[in-house]
Write a protein that holds these residues in place. Structure first.
Motif, mmCIF file in Angstrom:
data_model
loop_
_atom_site.group_PDB
_atom_site.id
_atom_site.type_symbol
_atom_site.label_atom_id
_atom_site.label_comp_id
_atom_site.label_asym_id
_atom_site.label_seq_id
_atom_site.Cartn_x
_atom_site.Cartn_y
_atom_site.Cartn_z
ATOM 1 N N TYR A 104 -46.266 -0.118 -71.902
ATOM 2 C CA TYR A 104 -45.565 -0.239 -70.902
ATOM 3 C C TYR A 104 -46.317 -0.895 -69.267
ATOM 4 N N ALA A 105 -46.689 -0.161 -68.906
ATOM 5 C CA ALA A 105 -47.197 -0.394 -68.020
ATOM 6 C C ALA A 105 -47.676 -2.233 -67.849
ATOM 7 N N GLY A 106 -49.038 -1.730 -68.608
ATOM 8 C CA GLY A 106 -49.735 -2.692 -70.060
ATOM 9 C C GLY A 106 -49.116 -4.065 -69.517
ATOM 10 N N ILE A 107 -47.929 -4.293 -70.245
ATOM 11 C CA ILE A 107 -47.389 -5.303 -71.299
ATOM 12 C C ILE A 107 -46.172 -5.630 -70.177
ATOM 13 N N VAL A 108 -45.108 -4.442 -70.318
ATOM 14 C CA VAL A 108 -43.756 -5.355 -70.300
ATOM 15 C C VAL A 108 -43.964 -4.937 -68.446
ATOM 16 N N VAL A 109 -44.176 -3.804 -67.921
ATOM 17 C CA VAL A 109 -44.521 -3.838 -66.356
ATOM 18 C C VAL A 109 -45.147 -5.446 -66.138
ATOM 19 N N SER A 110 -46.848 -5.101 -66.208
ATOM 20 C CA SER A 110 -47.396 -6.740 -65.955
ATOM 21 C C SER A 110 -47.038 -7.454 -65.870
ATOM 22 N N ALA A 111 -46.211 -8.051 -66.926
ATOM 23 C CA ALA A 111 -45.454 -9.277 -67.588
ATOM 24 C C ALA A 111 -44.516 -9.730 -66.302
ATOM 25 N N MET A 112 -43.565 -8.391 -66.044
ATOM 26 C CA MET A 112 -42.603 -8.904 -64.716
ATOM 27 C C MET A 112 -43.168 -8.819 -63.600
ATOM 28 N N PHE A 113 -43.630 -7.845 -63.251
ATOM 29 C CA PHE A 113 -43.879 -7.353 -61.562
ATOM 30 C C PHE A 113 -44.895 -8.081 -61.453
ATOM 31 N N GLY A 114 -46.330 -7.547 -62.363
ATOM 32 C CA GLY A 114 -47.516 -8.033 -62.040
ATOM 33 C C GLY A 114 -47.579 -9.601 -61.830
ATOM 34 N N CYS A 115 -46.964 -9.960 -62.589
ATOM 35 C CA CYS A 115 -46.890 -11.791 -62.734
ATOM 36 C C CYS A 115 -46.100 -13.009 -62.074
ATOM 37 N N THR A 116 -44.895 -11.690 -61.324
ATOM 38 C CA THR A 116 -44.628 -12.420 -60.124
ATOM 39 C C THR A 116 -45.461 -11.929 -58.867
ATOM 40 N N LEU A 117 -46.394 -11.009 -58.322
ATOM 41 C CA LEU A 117 -46.624 -10.739 -57.898
ATOM 42 C C LEU A 117 -47.744 -11.561 -57.389
ATOM 43 N N VAL A 118 -49.009 -11.754 -58.683
ATOM 44 C CA VAL A 118 -49.837 -12.502 -58.471
ATOM 45 C C VAL A 118 -50.513 -14.127 -59.373
ATOM 46 N N PHE A 119 -49.368 -14.720 -59.627
ATOM 47 C CA PHE A 119 -49.353 -15.654 -60.240
ATOM 48 C C PHE A 119 -47.497 -16.050 -59.360
ATOM 49 N N THR A 120 -45.716 -15.867 -60.002
ATOM 50 C CA THR A 120 -45.133 -16.567 -60.456
ATOM 51 C C THR A 120 -45.046 -17.239 -58.388
ATOM 52 N N VAL A 191 -46.021 -15.756 -47.765
ATOM 53 C CA VAL A 191 -46.911 -16.569 -49.458
ATOM 54 C C VAL A 191 -48.139 -16.936 -48.691
ATOM 55 N N ARG A 192 -48.423 -16.875 -46.966
ATOM 56 C CA ARG A 192 -49.991 -17.307 -47.141
ATOM 57 C C ARG A 192 -50.337 -16.021 -47.384
ATOM 58 N N GLY A 193 -49.696 -14.566 -47.208
ATOM 59 C CA GLY A 193 -50.987 -13.240 -48.038
ATOM 60 C C GLY A 193 -50.700 -13.193 -49.346
ATOM 61 N N PHE A 194 -50.021 -14.041 -50.171
ATOM 62 C CA PHE A 194 -50.008 -13.882 -51.263
ATOM 63 C C PHE A 194 -50.781 -14.972 -51.524
ATOM 64 N N CYS A 195 -51.508 -16.512 -51.766
ATOM 65 C CA CYS A 195 -51.991 -17.199 -51.463
ATOM 66 C C CYS A 195 -53.236 -16.565 -51.117
#
Length: 370
Positions: A104-120, A191-195
């Motif tokens: 659940y953590a590696g697929i569902v949560v990573s695909a939403m929160f993780g993707c937003t945090l490190v990519f989107t 924004v600078r922090g996430f970059c």
């Protein structure tokens, strides 16, 4: 569900392959080729992290595991800070005390929160014009507000109870709240922090790729415990195979839904460009950011909200899930769709109360007066 989706993807392979054979008359052949071309970037973005996952789990586990266990949360949830296809899945599975929670953590949560945090966020803020960042930031705030709906839906479909799902997501909810406040109070610094975070992840992935390649080529082990790079590349290759059919199928769906979405946009007050962007975002958020300039302000906010949960569902995330744990496909799709639609609903309903909404109304008034 899994068999149906696999059949749809297989049909997409046939559609795209046939169109390519006959000269790409309908554009599906180009999507077929694009799926194969994405194999390189996919492997580049994830293979190194897959190689490093056991080592990182061992290092982080000494600190993360005791802390998470102290609050009654499975350490697998720490893996959800990374995107599903950037090491989040592997890290969650390595740290997991319970296999179901790890999935659940590696697929569902990573695909939403993780993707937003490190990519989107870092990629999106870097691609769009500076004056549009406030609209994307506002959209992400709506998306984070609605994300618990998607996390709960995905958790229930994963086999977790509502209470367990809420408890396991406590760290995610805390970090989402901090992210929300940061985007609200100091968006430029965020924004600078996430970059910077994105650059750090890039360095880590590259280091893993180098270490894995050197071990493969020379037989010399620099860092014990690495996953062989051949296995990591195999995961990327399986995703590429899925993409051969997923992209033509997604293009067919986009064309099929374009008219209904245009009608829906009229009811919701959203422009056609932003609605098309949401459909495209189900495949990849990258083209959505390039379309931002042509969207109305309300559409920019709604599209940003949609991407928090909906980004890459029909391409990279589906492909990764099918190639690793196909039984989690329903949880992934249900969670991301529920979260994305809830985010758009929030953005539409509360737009008039925001500063952006007032700005757009003023702009319309001036155009009318002129």
């Amino acid at each position: 569900m899994n068999q149906v989706m696999m059949a749809v993807i297989a049909a997409g392979v046939i559609l795209g392959g046939a169109d390519r054979i006959f000269g790409n008359r309908f554009g599906y052949g180009d999507k077929f080729e694009e799926g194969f071309r994405l194999l390189g970037p996919t492997a580049l973005s994830m293979a190194g992290m897959i190689c490093l996952a056991p080592v990182l789990a061992d290092i982080l586990g000494r600190v993360i595991v005791p802390f998470y266990r102290a609050v009654g949360v499975d350490p697998a949830m720490f893996g959800s800070l990374l995107a599903i296809d950037m090491g989040g899945y592997q890290l969650a599975k390595e740290l997991a005390a319970d296999a179901r929670t790890g999935s659940y953590a590696g697929i569902v949560v990573s695909a939403m929160f993780g993707c937003t945090l490190v990519f989107t966020i870092p990629v999106g803020m870097g691609m769009i014009q500076k004056e549009d960042r406030r609209f994307l930031a506002r959209g992400i705030m709506f998306g984070l507000s609605a994300m618990p709906v998607g996390l709960l839906a995905g958790g229930v479909l994963s086999g977790l109870s509502v209470a367990d799902c809420l408890h396991q997501n406590l760290p995610v909810f805390v970090m989402s709240s901090l992210l929300f406040l940061g985007l609200w109070k100091m968006p430029d610094k965020m924004v600078r922090g996430f970059c910077a975070v994105a650059e750090g992840i890039k360095i880590l992935i590259t280091a893993g790729l180098v270490l894995g390649a050197v071990e493969f080529l020379s037989g010399f082990t620099i860092l014990p415990g690495l996953v062989p790079i051949g296995e990591a590349m195999g995961v990327a290759a399986s995703i590429g195979i899925v993409m051969l059919g997923a992209l033509p199928a997604a293009e067919f769906l986009r064309r099929l839904l374009q008219r209904p979405f245009t009608y829906l946009g009229g009811l919701l007050g959203l422009d056609t460009v932003s609605l098309t962007g949401m459909l495209v975002g189900l495949v990849s958020p990258m083209p959505v950011f390039s379309m931002y300039r042509g969207m109305e302000e309300k559409g920019k906010v709604a599209a940003g909200a949609f991407l928090v949960s909906g980004a890459s569902l029909l391409a990279a995330h589906m492909g990764f899930t099918v190639s690793t744990e196909p039984e989690m496909l329903a949880a992934l799709m249900g969670g991301k769709i529920c979260g994305a639609l809830s985010a758009v609903a929030l953005a539409v309903c509360f737009w008039e109360k925001g500063a952006g909404g007032a700005g757009e109304q003023e702009a319309k008034r001036r155009r009318t007066d002129g």
